[in-house]
Design a protein around this motif. Structure first.
Motif, PDB file in Angstrom:
ATOM      1  N   ASP A  72     -12.715  79.899 -27.002  1.00  0.00           N
ATOM      2  CA  ASP A  72     -12.097  80.804 -26.043  1.00  0.00           C
ATOM      3  C   ASP A  72     -13.113  81.117 -24.955  1.00  0.00           C
ATOM      4  OD1 ASP A  72      -9.600  81.056 -27.339  1.00  0.00           O
ATOM      5  OD2 ASP A  72     -10.491  82.445 -28.785  1.00  0.00           O
ATOM      6  N   THR A  73     -12.711  80.945 -23.682  1.00  0.00           N
ATOM      7  CA  THR A  73     -13.612  81.211 -22.574  1.00  0.00           C
ATOM      8  C   THR A  73     -13.750  82.722 -22.361  1.00  0.00           C
ATOM      9  OG1 THR A  73     -11.864  81.232 -20.910  1.00  0.00           O
ATOM     10  CG2 THR A  73     -12.819  79.085 -21.467  1.00  0.00           C
ATOM     11  N   LEU A  74     -14.682  83.106 -21.487  1.00  0.00           N
ATOM     12  CA  LEU A  74     -14.876  84.524 -21.187  1.00  0.00           C
ATOM     13  C   LEU A  74     -13.627  85.136 -20.578  1.00  0.00           C
ATOM     14  CD1 LEU A  74     -18.506  84.454 -19.710  1.00  0.00           C
ATOM     15  CD2 LEU A  74     -17.789  85.225 -21.981  1.00  0.00           C
ATOM     16  N   GLU A  75     -12.811  84.301 -19.921  1.00  0.00           N
ATOM     17  CA  GLU A  75     -11.565  84.789 -19.324  1.00  0.00           C
ATOM     18  C   GLU A  75     -10.434  84.865 -20.348  1.00  0.00           C
ATOM     19  OE1 GLU A  75     -13.249  82.097 -18.103  1.00  0.00           O
ATOM     20  OE2 GLU A  75     -14.363  83.236 -16.600  1.00  0.00           O
ATOM     21  N   GLY A  76     -10.727  84.492 -21.600  1.00  0.00           N
ATOM     22  CA  GLY A  76      -9.714  84.543 -22.643  1.00  0.00           C
ATOM     23  C   GLY A  76      -8.818  83.327 -22.685  1.00  0.00           C
ATOM     24  N   LYS A  77      -9.206  82.264 -21.979  1.00  0.00           N
ATOM     25  CA  LYS A  77      -8.420  81.043 -21.956  1.00  0.00           C
ATOM     26  C   LYS A  77      -8.960  80.066 -22.994  1.00  0.00           C
ATOM     27  CE  LYS A  77      -6.712  77.511 -18.743  1.00  0.00           C
ATOM     28  NZ  LYS A  77      -6.765  76.979 -17.362  1.00  0.00           N
ATOM     29  N   GLN A  79     -10.172  76.656 -24.393  1.00  0.00           N
ATOM     30  CA  GLN A  79     -10.777  75.417 -23.905  1.00  0.00           C
ATOM     31  C   GLN A  79     -10.818  74.423 -25.059  1.00  0.00           C
ATOM     32  OE1 GLN A  79     -14.946  75.662 -23.026  1.00  0.00           O
ATOM     33  NE2 GLN A  79     -14.998  73.716 -21.920  1.00  0.00           N
ATOM     34  N   ASN A 194      -5.310  72.660 -20.974  1.00  0.00           N
ATOM     35  CA  ASN A 194      -6.536  73.258 -21.502  1.00  0.00           C
ATOM     36  C   ASN A 194      -7.580  72.199 -21.878  1.00  0.00           C
ATOM     37  OD1 ASN A 194      -5.391  75.781 -21.243  1.00  0.00           O
ATOM     38  ND2 ASN A 194      -4.718  75.892 -23.371  1.00  0.00           N
ATOM     39  N   THR A 199      -4.074  73.402 -14.518  1.00  0.00           N
ATOM     40  CA  THR A 199      -3.021  74.333 -14.922  1.00  0.00           C
ATOM     41  C   THR A 199      -1.857  73.582 -15.563  1.00  0.00           C
ATOM     42  OG1 THR A 199      -1.823  74.205 -12.816  1.00  0.00           O
ATOM     43  CG2 THR A 199      -3.604  75.839 -12.986  1.00  0.00           C
TER      44      THR A 199
END
Length: 232
Positions: A72-77, A79, A194, A199
Motif C-alpha cells: 500500500d502506497t503512502l496515498e493508500g493506493k 501497488q 495498479n 488509472t
C-alpha cells in the motif's frame, strides 16, 4: 486467516515438486526427499497468505491458483509488484537473511500452496546446491522485471504499458486456438492499472481502442483474445 490442508497424492508427487522450476534438476529420489518435507495449505479467493512486516518461517510454492504480491502506497493506493502462479515461490529472503515480509500476498482465486519450513529448507540447500542456483536465477529474473517496470513507468506511455502487460499475460497464461491467443486475465481492470501505474479509466479506454482496431477481443471482464500479437 483460514488454512486448510490439501491431501492429494497426485499433486503431492507432480505439482508440488516435480513441476516446480527450482527443483527441476533433481532426480526422482531427491524429489521424493523434497515431497516428504512439504506441508500443503489451501486459501480461498481474497484470503491473505502473507501480511507485510510479518515473520515468515517457510518457503511458499504455488501448487495451483494465482496470488498477487502488493504494497500500500503512502496515498493508500495498492501497488501490485508481482503475480505468482503455478510453480512460482516466495518467502525465500525471509529465510536466508531473517528479513520480515516486504509485501502482502493475497489469493486471486482458490489457491493451493506447498510450504517447506525454514530448517528443512536450509538442509535442502546444503544437500542440493543446485536448488540455490535455481533460486538465484529466479530472483535475478524478478529483479530484471522490476527494473523494466521502473524504466517503463519513466519512459513508456500508457498504451505501451498496456501492450506490454498483455504480452506478459499472454506469455504466462495464454493458450492458442483458432481465434488467437486466449488469455484468462489474472487481474481486473483496476488490478492491471495498479500493476502498471496508470488509472483504471486509462486501461479501459486503451483496451477498448485495441478492440476497435481488431487487435484484441474482450470476453467479459477477465478474458481477452489476442488476435494480432505482432501489433502489440
Amino acid at each position: 486467516m483460514t488454512k486448510h490442508s490439501c491431501n492429494c497424492e497426485k499433486c503431492q508427487h507432480q505439482m508440488c515438486a516435480k513441476r516446480v522450476p527450482i527443483f527441476s534438476t533433481l532426480n526422482t529420489e531427491e524429489i521424493n526427499r523434497v515431497v516428504s518435507l512439504i506441508i500443503r495449505k489451501r486459501y480461498s479467493r481474497g484470503e491473505m497468505i502473507v501480511i507485510e512486516g510479518s515473520r515468515l518461517n517457510s518457503l511458499i510454492i504455488i501448487n495451483s491458483g494465482k496470488v498477487k504480491a502488493f504494497r500500500d502506497t503512502l496515498e493508500g493506493k495498492e501497488q501490485i509488484l508481482y503475480i505468482f502462479s503455478q510453480g512460482d515461490f516466495f518467502g525465500e529472503k525471509n529465510l536466508l537473511i531473517n528479513q520480515n515480509a516486504q509485501y502482502n500476498v493475497e489469493a486471486l482465486e482458490e489457491t493451493n500452496v506447498c510450504t517447506i519450513e525454514k530448517d528443512d529448507f536450509k538442509k535442502l540447500l546444503r544437500e542440493y546446491p543446485e536448488i540455490g542456483m535455481k533460486i538465484i536465477e529466479e530472483l535475478c529474473n524478478r529483479l530484471e522485471r522490476l527494473e523494466n517496470a521502473v524504466e517503463s513507468m519513466g519512459t513508456k506511455n500508457a498504451e505501451e504499458r498496456i501492450n506490454a502487460v498483455l504480452l506478459e499475460f499472454a506469455r504466462k497464461y495464454g493458450k492458442e486456438d483458432q481465434s488467437g491467443i486466449v488469455v484468462n486475465l489474472p487481474l481486473s481492470r483496476e488490478g492491471i492499472a495498479n500493476y502498471i501505474g496508470v488509472t483504471r479509466e486509462t486501461v479501459s479506454r486503451k483496451m477498448n481502442l485495441l478492440q476497435e482496431e481488431g487487435i484484441i477481443e474482450m470476453v467479459g471482464n477477465k478474458k481477452v483474445i489476442i488476435r494480432d500479437i505482432d501489433a502489440l
